[in-house]
Write a protein that holds these residues in place. Structure first.
Motif, PDB file in Angstrom:
ATOM      1  N   THR A  10       1.037  -1.123   0.173  1.00  0.00           N
ATOM      2  CA  THR A  10      -0.118  -0.093   0.029  1.00  0.00           C
ATOM      3  C   THR A  10       0.820   1.288  -0.015  1.00  0.00           C
ATOM      4  O   THR A  10       1.984   1.070   0.611  1.00  0.00           O
ATOM      5  CB  THR A  10      -0.977  -0.038   1.279  1.00  0.00           C
ATOM      6  N   LEU A  11       0.546   2.218  -0.811  1.00  0.00           N
ATOM      7  CA  LEU A  11       1.173   3.505  -0.799  1.00  0.00           C
ATOM      8  C   LEU A  11       0.587   4.482  -0.049  1.00  0.00           C
ATOM      9  O   LEU A  11      -0.598   4.652  -0.102  1.00  0.00           O
ATOM     10  CB  LEU A  11       1.500   3.913  -2.158  1.00  0.00           C
ATOM     11  N   GLU A  12       1.188   5.120   0.870  1.00  0.00           N
ATOM     12  CA  GLU A  12       0.653   6.163   1.781  1.00  0.00           C
ATOM     13  C   GLU A  12       1.658   7.311   1.832  1.00  0.00           C
ATOM     14  O   GLU A  12       2.721   7.260   1.828  1.00  0.00           O
ATOM     15  CB  GLU A  12       0.751   5.764   3.156  1.00  0.00           C
ATOM     16  N   ASP A  98      -0.270  -4.837 -13.068  1.00  0.00           N
ATOM     17  CA  ASP A  98      -1.308  -3.834 -12.753  1.00  0.00           C
ATOM     18  C   ASP A  98      -2.747  -4.571 -12.288  1.00  0.00           C
ATOM     19  O   ASP A  98      -2.903  -5.569 -12.902  1.00  0.00           O
ATOM     20  CB  ASP A  98      -1.552  -3.005 -13.694  1.00  0.00           C
ATOM     21  N   VAL A  99      -3.205  -4.184 -11.247  1.00  0.00           N
ATOM     22  CA  VAL A  99      -4.514  -4.737 -10.751  1.00  0.00           C
ATOM     23  C   VAL A  99      -5.205  -3.464 -10.415  1.00  0.00           C
ATOM     24  O   VAL A  99      -4.540  -2.198 -10.156  1.00  0.00           O
ATOM     25  CB  VAL A  99      -4.172  -5.655  -9.400  1.00  0.00           C
ATOM     26  N   VAL A 117      -3.820  13.628   3.135  1.00  0.00           N
ATOM     27  CA  VAL A 117      -3.401  12.132   3.405  1.00  0.00           C
ATOM     28  C   VAL A 117      -3.897  11.206   2.152  1.00  0.00           C
ATOM     29  O   VAL A 117      -5.026  11.233   1.853  1.00  0.00           O
ATOM     30  CB  VAL A 117      -4.037  11.794   4.686  1.00  0.00           C
ATOM     31  N   TYR A 118      -3.022  10.474   1.644  1.00  0.00           N
ATOM     32  CA  TYR A 118      -3.028   9.828   0.259  1.00  0.00           C
ATOM     33  C   TYR A 118      -2.915   8.465   0.645  1.00  0.00           C
ATOM     34  O   TYR A 118      -1.809   8.189   1.223  1.00  0.00           O
ATOM     35  CB  TYR A 118      -2.422  10.568  -0.673  1.00  0.00           C
ATOM     36  N   ALA A 119      -3.738   7.416   0.179  1.00  0.00           N
ATOM     37  CA  ALA A 119      -3.376   6.225   0.381  1.00  0.00           C
ATOM     38  C   ALA A 119      -3.938   5.259  -0.889  1.00  0.00           C
ATOM     39  O   ALA A 119      -4.869   5.705  -1.232  1.00  0.00           O
ATOM     40  CB  ALA A 119      -4.265   5.669   1.347  1.00  0.00           C
ATOM     41  N   GLN A 120      -3.030   4.536  -1.386  1.00  0.00           N
ATOM     42  CA  GLN A 120      -3.583   3.766  -2.330  1.00  0.00           C
ATOM     43  C   GLN A 120      -3.021   2.434  -2.475  1.00  0.00           C
ATOM     44  O   GLN A 120      -1.930   1.984  -1.886  1.00  0.00           O
ATOM     45  CB  GLN A 120      -2.932   4.415  -3.880  1.00  0.00           C
ATOM     46  N   GLY A 121      -3.908   1.410  -2.763  1.00  0.00           N
ATOM     47  CA  GLY A 121      -3.556   0.057  -2.599  1.00  0.00           C
ATOM     48  C   GLY A 121      -4.600  -0.900  -2.967  1.00  0.00           C
ATOM     49  O   GLY A 121      -5.794  -0.442  -3.217  1.00  0.00           O
ATOM     50  N   HIS A 132       3.781   4.156  -9.096  1.00  0.00           N
ATOM     51  CA  HIS A 132       2.942   5.125  -8.590  1.00  0.00           C
ATOM     52  C   HIS A 132       3.414   6.035  -7.496  1.00  0.00           C
ATOM     53  O   HIS A 132       2.838   7.388  -7.708  1.00  0.00           O
ATOM     54  CB  HIS A 132       1.473   4.257  -8.002  1.00  0.00           C
ATOM     55  N   ARG A 133       4.007   5.768  -6.470  1.00  0.00           N
ATOM     56  CA  ARG A 133       4.800   6.632  -5.568  1.00  0.00           C
ATOM     57  C   ARG A 133       5.207   7.801  -6.426  1.00  0.00           C
ATOM     58  O   ARG A 133       5.309   8.947  -6.129  1.00  0.00           O
ATOM     59  CB  ARG A 133       5.824   6.070  -4.825  1.00  0.00           C
ATOM     60  N   ASP A 134       6.377   7.579  -7.205  1.00  0.00           N
ATOM     61  CA  ASP A 134       6.954   8.624  -8.140  1.00  0.00           C
ATOM     62  C   ASP A 134       5.927   9.382  -8.968  1.00  0.00           C
ATOM     63  O   ASP A 134       6.092  10.618  -9.016  1.00  0.00           O
ATOM     64  CB  ASP A 134       7.912   7.794  -9.330  1.00  0.00           C
ATOM     65  N   GLY A 135       4.952   8.888  -9.439  1.00  0.00           N
ATOM     66  CA  GLY A 135       3.733   9.660 -10.449  1.00  0.00           C
ATOM     67  C   GLY A 135       3.274  10.590  -9.492  1.00  0.00           C
ATOM     68  O   GLY A 135       2.935  11.699  -9.734  1.00  0.00           O
TER      69      GLY A 135
END
Length: 150
Positions: A10-12, A98-99, A117-121, A132-135
């Protein structure tokens, strides 16, 4: 050896932006504003189908500095201005790694600024999470410049 934690894929991120939550939320929810900052450095968003309503779908065309455009899309899951926005995220013609992921944005009023506060996963691989973190890092830099001009 411990089993991997789900949070590992998960990216936070947190970012404080120099604008009111309503301004930041508008930058995320108004297609004309979104097109001005969305995407990594050098990328543009030439066309967007983007109208945040729970259950509505969206589609964004991404144009890299070189090469052919590509598309991403998803569905809005939560739209609560100016505090929260959540949507699924998936590339059309995805890489095998990719999912579909869920992006969650929470905005907190800090007076003269807004904490995002951003979260993706959950990502399938660490490499896709890093992409995605870089983007998103580039996108948040562009968003900060955009809301600073107001």
């Amino acid at each position: 050896m411990e089993p991997p934690q789900s949070s590992e894929l998960t990216l936070e991120m947190k970012r404080v932006l120099p604008a009111a939550p309503s301004t930041v939320f508008a930058a995320f929810s108004d297609p004309d504003k979104l097109a001005k900052w969305w995407g990594p450095e050098g990328f543009t968003a030439p066309s967007l189908e983007f109208n945040p309503r729970v259950g509505a779908r969206y589609r964004i065309e991404m144009q890299p500095p070189e090469g052919d455009p590509f598309y991403l899309g998803g569905e809005f899951r939560e739209v609560d201005p100016p505090a929260r926005l959540a949507f699924t995220f998936v590339y059309e013609d995805p890489d095998p790694d990719d999912v579909e992921t869920l992006v969650e944005l929470s905005l907190r009023d800090l007076g003269e600024s807004t904490e995002v506060v951003y979260a993706q996963g959950r990502f399938k691989t660490a490499a896709r999470r890093a992409l995605h973190r870089d983007g998103w890092t580039d996108s948040f830099d562009k968003l900060e410049q955009f809301v600073s001009r107001k």
